[in-house]
Write an enzyme that holds these catalytic residues in place. Structure first.
Site, PDB file in Angstrom:
ATOM      1  N   HIS A 152       0.585  -1.204   0.022  1.00 50.95           N
ATOM      2  CA  HIS A 152      -0.072  -0.042   0.088  1.00 50.95           C
ATOM      3  C   HIS A 152       0.907   1.182   0.348  1.00 50.95           C
ATOM      4  O   HIS A 152       0.591   2.208  -0.865  1.00 50.95           O
ATOM      5  CB  HIS A 152      -0.813  -0.087   1.305  1.00 50.95           C
ATOM      6  N   GLU A 153       2.028   1.254   0.849  1.00 49.05           N
ATOM      7  CA  GLU A 153       2.767   2.422   0.764  1.00 49.05           C
ATOM      8  C   GLU A 153       3.652   2.550  -0.352  1.00 49.05           C
ATOM      9  O   GLU A 153       3.937   3.615  -0.832  1.00 49.05           O
ATOM     10  CB  GLU A 153       3.636   2.336   2.116  1.00 49.05           C
ATOM     11  N   HIS A 156       1.414   4.385  -2.857  1.00 50.35           N
ATOM     12  CA  HIS A 156       1.586   5.850  -2.827  1.00 50.35           C
ATOM     13  C   HIS A 156       2.814   6.401  -3.353  1.00 50.35           C
ATOM     14  O   HIS A 156       2.607   7.450  -4.011  1.00 50.35           O
ATOM     15  CB  HIS A 156       1.526   6.230  -1.215  1.00 50.35           C
ATOM     16  N   GLU A 230      -6.425   7.036  -1.098  1.00 50.53           N
ATOM     17  CA  GLU A 230      -6.597   5.707  -0.506  1.00 50.53           C
ATOM     18  C   GLU A 230      -6.872   4.607  -0.943  1.00 50.53           C
ATOM     19  O   GLU A 230      -6.234   3.194  -1.111  1.00 50.53           O
ATOM     20  CB  GLU A 230      -7.116   6.102   0.772  1.00 50.53           C
TER      21      GLU A 230
END
Length: 299
Positions: A152-153, A156, A230
């Site tokens: 997930h990071e 980003h 997100e």
């Protein structure tokens, strides 16, 4: 989950309001109008340039300092990828390296910090990024869940969300300053009937009050975009993990704990953040899980 206003939004707001106040004081003391006002007229072109300079300066300063401030405020221990001190550090470095290769981005710095379950990514660019996870998260999640959170990071970073959010904040700051000074000029000249060559008290007071009031409205727009990003980071994690199940399990795990609060510069890029208000940086856990199951943001 957090109910307070995202610290990321407040940090940007505080910087640009501070700059606005400083420049306003300079205007008042030294009579320097920065080309925005000439006699009793308002130069919209010069005012817009002034607004852009002030508006983007705050956001760019926040972005440039984000990684160092995150390390300092969270006590992040950066792992030397060539000399990990233990098996856990070696594992984290390997996961980040593998996922970064799969995402097609340069290897970020990897860090660990003490705290409740959470993780974040920050940095001014893809080639100067940091991915950090908390000891609390490592303690409550299985390996596939930890890897999903890291993915997930990584998403980003790949999506350039730090830069995108900075640019959006700069645009919003610009229009806040631009509109507040137009309204300040109208109050000063049309309502209070100031006939002096320079701006009067009505201009300064009105513009500063509106800087703050409109800044909070603009922050709602920034927060809404953060929530949208997100969903995309979750979908990106599912692609990196070759399926959404690990990400769903990680979110379900986060739904049962209280994650720690991240500093302002990285609040919008954590795995979890404030929910329940128009200022929330993250959607609810339930909405994120539903979006993953429905494949809503896979395109």
């Amino acid at each position: 989950m957090f109910k307070r206003i995202g610290l990321l939004i407040l940090a940007n707001l505080a910087v640009f309001v501070m700059l606005s106040i400083v420049l306003t004081i300079v205007q008042m003391i030294f009579g320097v109008n920065f080309g925005t006002m000439s006699g009793k007229s308002l130069n919209l072109g010069a005012l817009f340039i002034f607004s852009m300079v002030v508006g983007f300066t705050g956001s760019l300063i926040s972005l440039a300092m984000s990684k160092q401030m995150a390390k300092m405020s969270m006590g992040v221990q950066v792992i030397d990828p060539s000399r990990p001190r233990n098996n856990l550090e070696a594992y984290l470095v390997e996961v980040v390296r593998r996922q970064a290769d799969k995402a097609g981005i340069p290897m970020p710095e990897v860090g660990v910090y003490e705290g409740e379950p959470n993780a974040f990514a920050t940095g001014a660019s893809r080639s100067s990024s940091l991915v950090a996870v908390s000891t609390g998260l490592l303690g409550v999640m299985g390996r596939d869940e930890v890897e999903a959170v890291i993915a997930h990071e990584i998403s980003h970073v790949k999506n350039g969300d730090m830069v995108t959010m900075t640019l959006l904040q700069g645009v919003m700051n610009t229009f806040v300053i631009f509109i507040s000074r137009i309204v300040g000029w109208v109050v000063d000249r049309q309502i209070l009937r100031n006939e002096d060559d320079g701006p009067g008290v009505g201009y300064y007071v009105t513009s500063l009050v509106l800087d703050i009031a409109l800044g909070f409205l603009a922050s709602m727009v920034v927060a809404a975009f953060s929530r949208y990003r997100e969903f995309h980071a979750d979908a990106g994690a599912a692609r990196i993990m070759d399926g959404s199940s690990p990400m769903i399990r990680a979110l379900e795990r986060l739904g049962g704990v209280e994650p720690n609060e991240l500093p302002g510069s990285v609040k919008g890029f954590g795995i979890s953040g404030g929910i329940g208000s128009l200022f929330a940086s993250h959607p609810s856990i339930e909405d994120r899980i539903a979006a993953l199951r429905e494949g809503r943001y896979n395109a």
